[in-house]
Scaffold this active site. Structure first.
Site, mmCIF file in Angstrom:
data_model
loop_
_atom_site.group_PDB
_atom_site.id
_atom_site.type_symbol
_atom_site.label_atom_id
_atom_site.label_comp_id
_atom_site.label_asym_id
_atom_site.label_seq_id
_atom_site.Cartn_x
_atom_site.Cartn_y
_atom_site.Cartn_z
ATOM 1 N N TYR A 55 -10.746 -9.366 7.399
ATOM 2 C CA TYR A 55 -9.979 -8.000 7.608
ATOM 3 C C TYR A 55 -10.296 -7.798 9.133
ATOM 4 O O TYR A 55 -9.496 -7.234 10.112
ATOM 5 C CB TYR A 55 -10.063 -6.953 6.837
ATOM 6 N N THR A 79 -6.821 4.133 -1.419
ATOM 7 C CA THR A 79 -6.701 2.544 -1.254
ATOM 8 C C THR A 79 -7.957 1.810 -1.671
ATOM 9 O O THR A 79 -7.882 0.993 -2.402
ATOM 10 C CB THR A 79 -6.608 2.607 0.355
ATOM 11 N N HIS A 108 -2.564 11.280 -0.268
ATOM 12 C CA HIS A 108 -2.603 10.794 -1.761
ATOM 13 C C HIS A 108 -4.072 10.921 -2.065
ATOM 14 O O HIS A 108 -4.552 11.633 -1.347
ATOM 15 C CB HIS A 108 -2.270 9.360 -1.768
ATOM 16 N N ASP A 159 -1.348 0.358 -4.906
ATOM 17 C CA ASP A 159 -2.597 1.171 -5.000
ATOM 18 C C ASP A 159 -2.537 2.400 -5.475
ATOM 19 O O ASP A 159 -3.027 3.266 -6.262
ATOM 20 C CB ASP A 159 -3.436 0.862 -4.055
ATOM 21 N N HIS A 160 -1.443 3.357 -5.088
ATOM 22 C CA HIS A 160 -1.234 4.707 -5.115
ATOM 23 C C HIS A 160 0.174 5.029 -4.498
ATOM 24 O O HIS A 160 0.902 4.246 -3.725
ATOM 25 C CB HIS A 160 -2.451 5.441 -4.440
ATOM 26 N N ASN A 167 -12.417 6.727 -0.470
ATOM 27 C CA ASN A 167 -12.489 5.768 0.826
ATOM 28 C C ASN A 167 -13.937 5.857 1.677
ATOM 29 O O ASN A 167 -14.122 5.229 2.341
ATOM 30 C CB ASN A 167 -11.428 6.058 1.656
ATOM 31 N N ASP A 177 2.483 2.596 3.354
ATOM 32 C CA ASP A 177 1.331 3.600 3.359
ATOM 33 C C ASP A 177 1.216 4.475 4.879
ATOM 34 O O ASP A 177 1.422 5.658 4.970
ATOM 35 C CB ASP A 177 -0.044 3.166 3.161
ATOM 36 N N ASP A 225 0.913 -1.184 -0.160
ATOM 37 C CA ASP A 225 -0.074 -0.095 0.009
ATOM 38 C C ASP A 225 1.113 1.396 0.033
ATOM 39 O O ASP A 225 1.885 1.669 0.857
ATOM 40 C CB ASP A 225 -0.955 -0.061 1.261
HETATM 41 P P1 AMP Z 1 -5.824 5.348 3.195
HETATM 42 O O1 AMP Z 1 -6.520 5.964 3.894
HETATM 43 O O2 AMP Z 1 -6.235 5.206 1.731
HETATM 44 O O3 AMP Z 1 -4.461 5.486 3.246
HETATM 45 O O4 AMP Z 1 -6.399 3.729 3.358
HETATM 46 C C1 AMP Z 1 -5.486 2.609 4.088
HETATM 47 C C2 AMP Z 1 -5.813 1.792 5.088
HETATM 48 O O5 AMP Z 1 -7.037 1.009 4.213
HETATM 49 C C3 AMP Z 1 -4.981 0.958 5.553
HETATM 50 O O6 AMP Z 1 -4.273 1.477 6.635
HETATM 51 C C4 AMP Z 1 -6.148 -0.256 6.141
HETATM 52 O O7 AMP Z 1 -6.247 -0.039 7.398
HETATM 53 C C5 AMP Z 1 -7.132 -0.121 5.297
HETATM 54 N N1 AMP Z 1 -7.504 -1.283 4.427
HETATM 55 C C6 AMP Z 1 -6.817 -1.517 3.688
HETATM 56 N N2 AMP Z 1 -7.342 -3.059 3.175
HETATM 57 C C7 AMP Z 1 -8.184 -3.035 3.894
HETATM 58 C C8 AMP Z 1 -9.446 -4.216 4.038
HETATM 59 N N3 AMP Z 1 -9.364 -5.336 2.972
HETATM 60 N N4 AMP Z 1 -10.599 -4.160 4.821
HETATM 61 C C9 AMP Z 1 -10.570 -2.957 5.510
HETATM 62 N N5 AMP Z 1 -9.493 -2.051 5.635
HETATM 63 C C10 AMP Z 1 -8.484 -2.100 4.882
HETATM 64 ZN ZN ZN Z 2 -3.492 2.996 -0.091
HETATM 65 ZN ZN ZN Z 3 -3.098 6.001 2.678
#
Ligand code: AMP
Ligand code: ZN
Ligand code: ZN
Length: 395
Positions: free
Chosen positions: A149, A64, A332, A234-235, A85, A187, A28
């Site tokens: 998860y 994500t 991001h 992912d990014h 998200n 990430d 990530d």
């Molecule tokens: P972001 O806010 O876009 O950076 O999201 C990253 C977060 O997404 C990670 O730290 C995880 O907690 C969450 N995440 C990733 N994959 C999953 C999943 N399959 N189910 C639930 N949460 C997830």
């Molecule tokens: Zn991500």
């Molecule tokens: Zn993130």
């Protein structure tokens, strides 16, 4: 009966008879240029043994949930429904959020068809460790083997690698042909400390070692020569600062807005009659752009879903718009054309060329690539197999 047996056997192998196995790993937030900034001997070895892309472009918004689900479905977020998200769904009046398990686990939000569903429909088994959507009953289907998860404690990074290896040690009729493996780093460190930080350097090195372990353990498998491995993300991640922040409330009176949700971009559902006022006001402010959803730049492929506000506010890369600035040092979600949003892509194995470098492609192309590697027939998507076929050995 013999003919029937033959048909069943060839379906289990996949429509085009590719009998290889594929592992796709998502790190990530692994930005495209971390390999030039930090030490990554094992990914370098992968590039030597196989292919790499200079960069892979995510879909908009570069976050994500939208992008893991794009990698799984080959559809841009506007088409697969996970438009950020978190988002406000105008049709139901309910707010979806990846952090709220009640909405996150509701299959009705997830449109399109994840690759594990396409595979299973064609008799091909899959395994999955934490990929977005894999523990949700999308189209009433789960991967053959998967992890939940929400089930705590979560599996350690090392145990995730061992899980994948144990699946490849199953007897051939049980062995999954596609395995998807997710790691929530770098990430988290990127958000906390910024992409150019000793903490990210350390995390990238740790992940690279983990990939090294995976490669070593694959080498010891009886099916070693049949295993393709892809490592991507992912990014990306970019530096942010409270100095680059536009406070929404300083410009927009509360009565102009019914609902505001998300950051990078922010979806605004404007109050009846105030849409133009919102647009005119926001477009006088430097470092943010506000669009009518139907007039978003074509390159973003964003704006037809009901879950997107009638005005979309897009900050320039590294800028923030909202009620208060994030306390993080990295973020991001921005335009995928911004280099900092783009991601690394490495792959090796029997189906990939050796020592080849691609100039890059878009993450919607990963679904048709995975379908090819499994020898199954893909659904129609936003992806284009022609953009990734140069990575592959000719058959
Ligand atoms: P972001 O806010 O876009 O950076 O999201 C990253 C977060 O997404 C990670 O730290 C995880 O907690 C969450 N995440 C990733 N994959 C999953 C999943 N399959 N189910 C639930 N949460 C997830
Ligand atoms: Zn991500
Ligand atoms: Zn993130």
């Amino acid at each position: 009966l013999l003919i029937l047996c033959f048909v069943v056997a060839s379906v289990a192998k996949g429509a085009t008879g590719n009998e290889n196995y594929t592992i796709i790993v998502s790190l990530d937030g692994f930005r495209w240029d971390y390999p030039t900034m930090y030490s990554i001997p094992n990914l370098q070895l992968m590039a030597h043994l196989g292919v790499r892309a200079v960069s892979m472009k995510p879909s908009y918004p570069a976050s994500t949930f939208p992008n893991h689900y794009t990698l799984a479905t080959g559809l841009v977020p506007d088409h697969h429904g996970i438009v950020n998200n978190s988002f406000w769904d105008k049709k139901t009046g309910i707010r979806y959020s990846m952090g709220d398990s009640a909405t996150r686990n509701n299959p009705s939000y997830y449109l399109g068809e994840p690759i594990w569903v396409t595979a299973q429909k064609q008799g091909v088994k899959t395994g999955n460790v934490y990929w977005v959507g894999s523990d949700i009953a999308i189209k009433n289907t789960h991967p053959t083997y998967y992890k939940i998860y929400d089930q705590k404690p979560m599996i350690s990074f090392e145990a995730r690698v061992d899980t994948v290896i144990s699946w490849l040690r199953m007897k051939s009729e049980d062995r999954p042909r596609l395995i998807m493996l997710y790691f929530d780093e770098p990430d988290a460190k990127g958000h906390h400390f910024g992409p150019r930080s000793p903490e990210v350097a350390k995390e990238v090195h740790r992940l690279d070692s983990l990939i090294g372990d995976l490669m070593k353990k694959i080498k010891q498998l009886p099916v070693a020569s049949q295993v393709n491995v892809i490592v991507t993300a992912d990014h990306g991640m970019t530096e942010i600062s409270p100095d680059r922040f536009v406070k929404m409330e300083n410009y927009l009176p509360a009565r102009w807005i019914d609902k505001a949700d998300g950051a990078n971009p922010t979806s605004l559902f404007t109050h009846n009659g105030y849409r133009d006022s919102v647009l005119i006001t926001l477009n006088k402010i430097p470092h943010i752009k506000a669009y009518k959803k139907e007039e978003m730049p074509a390159s973003l492929h964003y704006g037809t879903s009901d879950r997107i506000g009638d005005v979309v506010v897009c900050p320039d890369c590294g800028w923030q718009f909202g009620s208060k600035p994030s306390t993080n040092k990295g973020a991001h979600g921005y335009d995928p054309d911004a280099p900092d949003m783009q991601v690394a892509f490495y792959a090796y194995g029997p189906d990939f060329k050796k020592g080849y470098v691609s100039q890059g492609f878009v993450n919607v192309d990963v679904y048709p690539l995975l379908a090819y590697l499994m020898g199954i027939t893909p659904e129609k998507t936003d992806g284009d197999f022609d953009r990734v076929k140069d990575l592959l050995k000719s058959k």
